[in-house]
Scaffold this motif. Structure first.
Motif, PDB file in Angstrom:
ATOM      1  N   SER A 170     -46.129 -29.707 -31.831  1.00 17.27           N
ATOM      2  CA  SER A 170     -46.179 -30.088 -30.416  1.00 17.27           C
ATOM      3  C   SER A 170     -47.627 -30.146 -29.967  1.00 17.27           C
ATOM      4  CB  SER A 170     -45.389 -29.085 -29.564  1.00 17.27           C
ATOM      5  OG  SER A 170     -45.350 -29.494 -28.216  1.00 17.27           O
ATOM      6  N   MET A 171     -47.931 -31.168 -29.129  1.00 16.71           N
ATOM      7  CA  MET A 171     -49.282 -31.345 -28.604  1.00 16.71           C
ATOM      8  C   MET A 171     -49.177 -31.876 -27.177  1.00 16.71           C
ATOM      9  SD  MET A 171     -52.362 -33.804 -30.001  1.00 16.71           S
ATOM     10  CE  MET A 171     -52.454 -32.928 -31.579  1.00 16.71           C
ATOM     11  N   ARG A 172     -49.912 -31.237 -26.244  1.00 17.70           N
ATOM     12  CA  ARG A 172     -49.916 -31.651 -24.845  1.00 17.70           C
ATOM     13  C   ARG A 172     -51.350 -31.630 -24.310  1.00 17.70           C
ATOM     14  NH1 ARG A 172     -45.675 -32.701 -26.366  1.00 17.70           N
ATOM     15  NH2 ARG A 172     -43.611 -32.270 -25.476  1.00 17.70           N
ATOM     16  N   PHE A 173     -51.674 -32.635 -23.495  1.00 19.87           N
ATOM     17  CA  PHE A 173     -52.978 -32.699 -22.842  1.00 19.87           C
ATOM     18  C   PHE A 173     -52.899 -32.055 -21.462  1.00 19.87           C
ATOM     19  CE2 PHE A 173     -53.269 -36.158 -25.908  1.00 19.87           C
ATOM     20  CZ  PHE A 173     -54.552 -35.984 -26.409  1.00 19.87           C
ATOM     21  N   ASP A 174     -54.043 -31.528 -21.017  1.00 21.74           N
ATOM     22  CA  ASP A 174     -54.151 -30.984 -19.667  1.00 21.74           C
ATOM     23  C   ASP A 174     -54.472 -32.124 -18.707  1.00 21.74           C
ATOM     24  OD1 ASP A 174     -55.173 -29.628 -17.251  1.00 21.74           O
ATOM     25  OD2 ASP A 174     -55.049 -27.819 -18.487  1.00 21.74           O
ATOM     26  N   GLU A 175     -53.624 -32.318 -17.681  1.00 22.26           N
ATOM     27  CA  GLU A 175     -53.802 -33.435 -16.767  1.00 22.26           C
ATOM     28  C   GLU A 175     -55.023 -33.255 -15.876  1.00 22.26           C
ATOM     29  OE1 GLU A 175     -50.339 -34.285 -14.541  1.00 22.26           O
ATOM     30  OE2 GLU A 175     -49.016 -34.400 -16.285  1.00 22.26           O
ATOM     31  N   ASN A 176     -55.303 -32.036 -15.450  1.00 20.49           N
ATOM     32  CA  ASN A 176     -56.411 -31.793 -14.525  1.00 20.49           C
ATOM     33  C   ASN A 176     -57.744 -31.643 -15.247  1.00 20.49           C
ATOM     34  OD1 ASN A 176     -54.569 -31.855 -12.403  1.00 20.49           O
ATOM     35  ND2 ASN A 176     -54.176 -29.649 -12.552  1.00 20.49           N
ATOM     36  N   ARG A 177     -57.740 -30.906 -16.332  1.00 13.40           N
ATOM     37  CA  ARG A 177     -58.955 -30.742 -17.135  1.00 13.40           C
ATOM     38  C   ARG A 177     -58.791 -31.553 -18.413  1.00 13.40           C
ATOM     39  NH1 ARG A 177     -59.525 -24.296 -17.297  1.00 13.40           N
ATOM     40  NH2 ARG A 177     -57.261 -24.496 -17.586  1.00 13.40           N
ATOM     41  N   ARG A 178     -59.341 -32.735 -18.414  1.00 12.10           N
ATOM     42  CA  ARG A 178     -59.074 -33.700 -19.472  1.00 12.10           C
ATOM     43  C   ARG A 178     -59.691 -33.327 -20.807  1.00 12.10           C
ATOM     44  NH1 ARG A 178     -59.419 -39.590 -16.397  1.00 12.10           N
ATOM     45  NH2 ARG A 178     -58.099 -39.031 -14.618  1.00 12.10           N
ATOM     46  N   ASN A 179     -60.524 -32.312 -20.833  1.00 10.99           N
ATOM     47  CA  ASN A 179     -61.149 -31.905 -22.089  1.00 10.99           C
ATOM     48  C   ASN A 179     -60.318 -30.884 -22.845  1.00 10.99           C
ATOM     49  OD1 ASN A 179     -61.764 -30.064 -19.926  1.00 10.99           O
ATOM     50  ND2 ASN A 179     -63.199 -29.040 -21.322  1.00 10.99           N
ATOM     51  N   LEU A 180     -59.160 -30.470 -22.306  1.00  9.85           N
ATOM     52  CA  LEU A 180     -58.344 -29.432 -22.934  1.00  9.85           C
ATOM     53  C   LEU A 180     -57.059 -30.023 -23.508  1.00  9.85           C
ATOM     54  CD1 LEU A 180     -58.690 -26.534 -20.323  1.00  9.85           C
ATOM     55  CD2 LEU A 180     -60.060 -26.967 -22.384  1.00  9.85           C
ATOM     56  N   VAL A 181     -56.643 -29.490 -24.652  1.00 10.91           N
ATOM     57  CA  VAL A 181     -55.410 -29.904 -25.307  1.00 10.91           C
ATOM     58  C   VAL A 181     -54.719 -28.660 -25.852  1.00 10.91           C
ATOM     59  CG1 VAL A 181     -56.555 -30.339 -27.523  1.00 10.91           C
ATOM     60  CG2 VAL A 181     -54.380 -31.458 -27.014  1.00 10.91           C
ATOM     61  N   TYR A 182     -53.377 -28.633 -25.765  1.00  7.49           N
ATOM     62  CA  TYR A 182     -52.564 -27.491 -26.201  1.00  7.49           C
ATOM     63  C   TYR A 182     -51.770 -27.902 -27.437  1.00  7.49           C
ATOM     64  CZ  TYR A 182     -53.517 -26.029 -21.375  1.00  7.49           C
ATOM     65  OH  TYR A 182     -54.125 -25.702 -20.196  1.00  7.49           O
ATOM     66  N   THR A 183     -51.647 -26.979 -28.400  1.00  3.93           N
ATOM     67  CA  THR A 183     -50.900 -27.240 -29.626  1.00  3.93           C
ATOM     68  C   THR A 183     -50.037 -26.028 -29.980  1.00  3.93           C
ATOM     69  OG1 THR A 183     -52.644 -26.400 -31.083  1.00  3.93           O
ATOM     70  CG2 THR A 183     -52.718 -28.747 -30.522  1.00  3.93           C
ATOM     71  N   ALA A 184     -48.951 -26.322 -30.686  1.00  4.35           N
ATOM     72  CA  ALA A 184     -48.074 -25.271 -31.233  1.00  4.35           C
ATOM     73  C   ALA A 184     -47.559 -25.760 -32.573  1.00  4.35           C
ATOM     74  CB  ALA A 184     -46.907 -24.991 -30.277  1.00  4.35           C
ATOM     75  N   GLY A 185     -47.426 -24.834 -33.531  1.00  6.50           N
ATOM     76  CA  GLY A 185     -47.021 -25.293 -34.848  1.00  6.50           C
ATOM     77  C   GLY A 185     -46.560 -24.196 -35.780  1.00  6.50           C
ATOM     78  N   LEU A 186     -46.605 -24.556 -37.068  1.00  8.65           N
ATOM     79  CA  LEU A 186     -46.033 -23.719 -38.123  1.00  8.65           C
ATOM     80  C   LEU A 186     -46.842 -22.456 -38.375  1.00  8.65           C
ATOM     81  CD1 LEU A 186     -43.742 -23.647 -40.231  1.00  8.65           C
ATOM     82  CD2 LEU A 186     -45.250 -24.874 -41.797  1.00  8.65           C
ATOM     83  N   GLU A 187     -48.086 -22.433 -38.002  1.00  5.82           N
ATOM     84  CA  GLU A 187     -48.897 -21.243 -38.229  1.00  5.82           C
ATOM     85  C   GLU A 187     -48.545 -20.113 -37.275  1.00  5.82           C
ATOM     86  OE1 GLU A 187     -52.959 -22.186 -37.649  1.00  5.82           O
ATOM     87  OE2 GLU A 187     -52.647 -23.145 -35.701  1.00  5.82           O
ATOM     88  N   GLY A 188     -47.577 -20.351 -36.364  1.00  8.39           N
ATOM     89  CA  GLY A 188     -47.089 -19.298 -35.481  1.00  8.39           C
ATOM     90  C   GLY A 188     -47.956 -19.022 -34.290  1.00  8.39           C
TER      91      GLY A 188
END
Length: 388
Positions: A170-188
Motif C-alpha cells: 500500500s502507498m498513499r501520498f499526503d495531500e497537504n504536504r506533497r513531499n510526504l508519502v506513506y507505505t505499508a508492506g511485508l516487512e511489518g
C-alpha cells in the motif's frame, strides 16, 4: 412497387362476400378447410378480373416486431423483461468497447527487478505517480509534455527496498504536504518518507518486527489527520499523523486485505477481508466491533473503493471473477460485473478501481515488471474519461 396479397381458395368453398346473401342451410354437407397458402405477386402480374373485396374469417398472421422501441413496448406489455435487460446489457458493452478501442499503450517503463505490487497516483498532481515492487523498491515518476504534445514520464526518485520480504502492498501520498508519502508492506512496518530530501524515513507509525505478522493495507485521511492500517491478523490500527496511537482492534476473522476512508464522511470507513466479507464501520463507535453493514461475498475480497467524486457508491473486487457496485446510503447491490481475474500466489492481484479524474491517463502494471500508460489514439488529446 406495390404488392397485392392474393389468397387463392379451392373452388369447393364458396367465397364469403361482403353482401346480403343468406347463409347456406344447416343440412348442407360440411365444408372443407380452406387453403391458407399465401402468394405474393408483383404489380405486373395482378389479376385484373378479380377486383372484388373479400372478407375472410381466418386468423391474422402476427408479424414479429423489429428491434426498435416497439419491441421494448411489446416486451413490457407481455412481461418480457429479459429482452429489455438483454438490450441494455448489449448497449453497455458496446459503450465500454468503444471506449477501450480508443486506448493504446503510449509508454512502457521498466524500473524494477521484481514484479510490481503497488501503484498510486498523487491526488493533487495528476502526472505524478509512485510504484512499489516485491523487493521493497519504490520509484516515483513525474510526467511532462514534450514539444510535440506527447506526455513523457521521467524518474524523479528511487528508494532502495529491503529486498526479499520487503514487498510494498500500500502507498498513499499526503495531500497537504506533497513531499510526504506513506507505505505499508511485508516487512511489518507503516512508514512515512520525505521524497524531497532523498526519500529519507520521516516517521515510523508501526512495526511488528515479525515476518509472520505484516500490514496488507493502509489509508490516510486529511480531514481527520489520521492513518488507518490493516494487518494479517484481522486487526485494524488507527493513529494520528503526528504519531499518536488512537486504537487497535480486531474487525475481521481473517486477513484484512483493504481499508479505506470515505472522503465526504471521514468517520465512515470500509474494510475487506479474506473472510469473504466487506464491512462498513463508524470510527466513533469502532470499539463496539459492530459494523454498520456487512456485505457478504462468495470469495475473498481484495479491494473496496468508495467513488472519489461523491463517495455514494462502493466498488468491490473479489479473488475470482466478480466486480460489484453497491449504492449508498443503504448499500444495496446495484450491479455485478463478470470479469475473470482468479487469484494466483506469484502474480500481482488484478483489482478494480475508480479513475481519479480526466486529467490523468489510466495506468496498469504487469508481471513483466513494467509500468504502462494508456492514452487515446487521437494524439490531440491524452485525457481519458472515468469508466465507472
Amino acid at each position: 412497387m406495390k404488392v397485392k396479397l392474393v389468397k387463392r381458395i379451392i373452388r369447393n368453398v364458396p367465397n364469403v362476400i361482403a353482401s346480403e346473401e343468406e347463409p347456406p342451410p344447416p343440412s348442407s354437407p360440411p365444408e372443407e378447410e380452406p387453403n391458407k397458402q399465401m402468394l405474393y405477386e408483383s404489380e405486373e402480374e395482378e389479376d385484373e378480373e378479380n377486383n372484388e373485396r373479400v372478407i375472410l374469417s381466418e386468423p391474422q398472421v402476427i408479424i414479429p416486431l423489429k428491434s426498435n422501441i416497439l419491441n421494448h413496448i411489446h416486451g413490457v406489455l407481455y412481461d418480457h423483461k429479459s429482452r429489455i435487460l438483454h438490450h441494455e446489457s448489449q448497449a453497455r458493452k458496446m459503450a465500454l468497447r468503444g471506449y477501450l478501442e480508443n486506448l493504446q499503450i503510449n509508454e512502457s517503463v521498466s524500473r524494477f527487478q521484481r514484479r510490481i505490487t503497488e501503484l498510486s497516483w498523487h491526488p493533487k498532481e495528476p502526472y505524478f505517480v509512485g510504484a512499489g515492487c516485491k523487493g521493497g523498491d519504490k520509484v516515483f515518476m513525474k510526467g511532462s509534455f514534450a514539444p510535440n504534445g506527447d506526455l513523457k514520464f521521467n524518474q524523479k526518485l528511487a528508494i532502495k527496498g529491503a529486498g526479499p520480504g520487503g514487498a510494498i502492498f500500500s502507498m498513499r501520498f499526503d495531500e497537504n504536504r506533497r513531499n510526504l508519502v506513506y507505505t505499508a508492506g511485508l516487512e511489518g512496518a507503516v512508514n512515512r518518507y520525505d521524497i524531497e530530501h532523498g526519500g529519507t524515513l520521516d516517521h515510523q507509525f508501526y512495526n511488528t518486527n515479525s515476518f509472520s505478522h505484516w500490514f496488507t493495507s493502509m489509508d490516510v485521511s486529511q480531514a481527520t489527520r489520521t492513518i488507518l492500517a490493516g494487518c494479517t491478523k484481522g486487526r485494524v490500527y488507527l493513529s494520528t499523523l503526528d504519531g499518536e496511537k488512537v486504537l487497535e482492534t480486531r474487525l475481521h476473522k481473517g486477513k484484512v486485505l483493504h481499508c479505506e476512508f470515505n472522503q465526504l464522511l471521514p468517520h465512515l470507513i470500509v474494510t475487506s477481508s479474506i473472510d469473504k466479507t466487506v464491512k462498513l464501520w463508524d470510527l466513533r463507535k469502532l470499539t463496539d466491533t459492530s459494523p454498520l453493514e456487512v456485505l457478504v461475498h462468495s470469495k475473498p475480497v481484495n479491494v473496496a473503493h468508495f467513488n472519489p467524486l461523491n463517495s455514494s457508491r462502493l466498488l468491490t473486487s473479489d479473488q475470482h471473477n466478480e466486480i460489484r457496485i453497491y449504492e449508498g446510503p443503504y448499500w444495496n447491490k446495484s450491479m455485478t460485473i463478470s470479469h475473470p481475474h482468479r487469484q494466483f500466489q506469484h502474480l500481482t492481484a488484478i483489482v478494480c478501481l475508480y479513475h481519479l479524474g480526466e486529467l490523468a491517463s489510466p495506468m496498469c502494471c504487469d508481471s513483466d515488471w513494467k509500468i504502462s500508460r494508456c492514452s487515446k489514439k487521437n494524439k490531440s488529446s491524452t485525457a481519458s474519461n472515468p469508466i465507472l
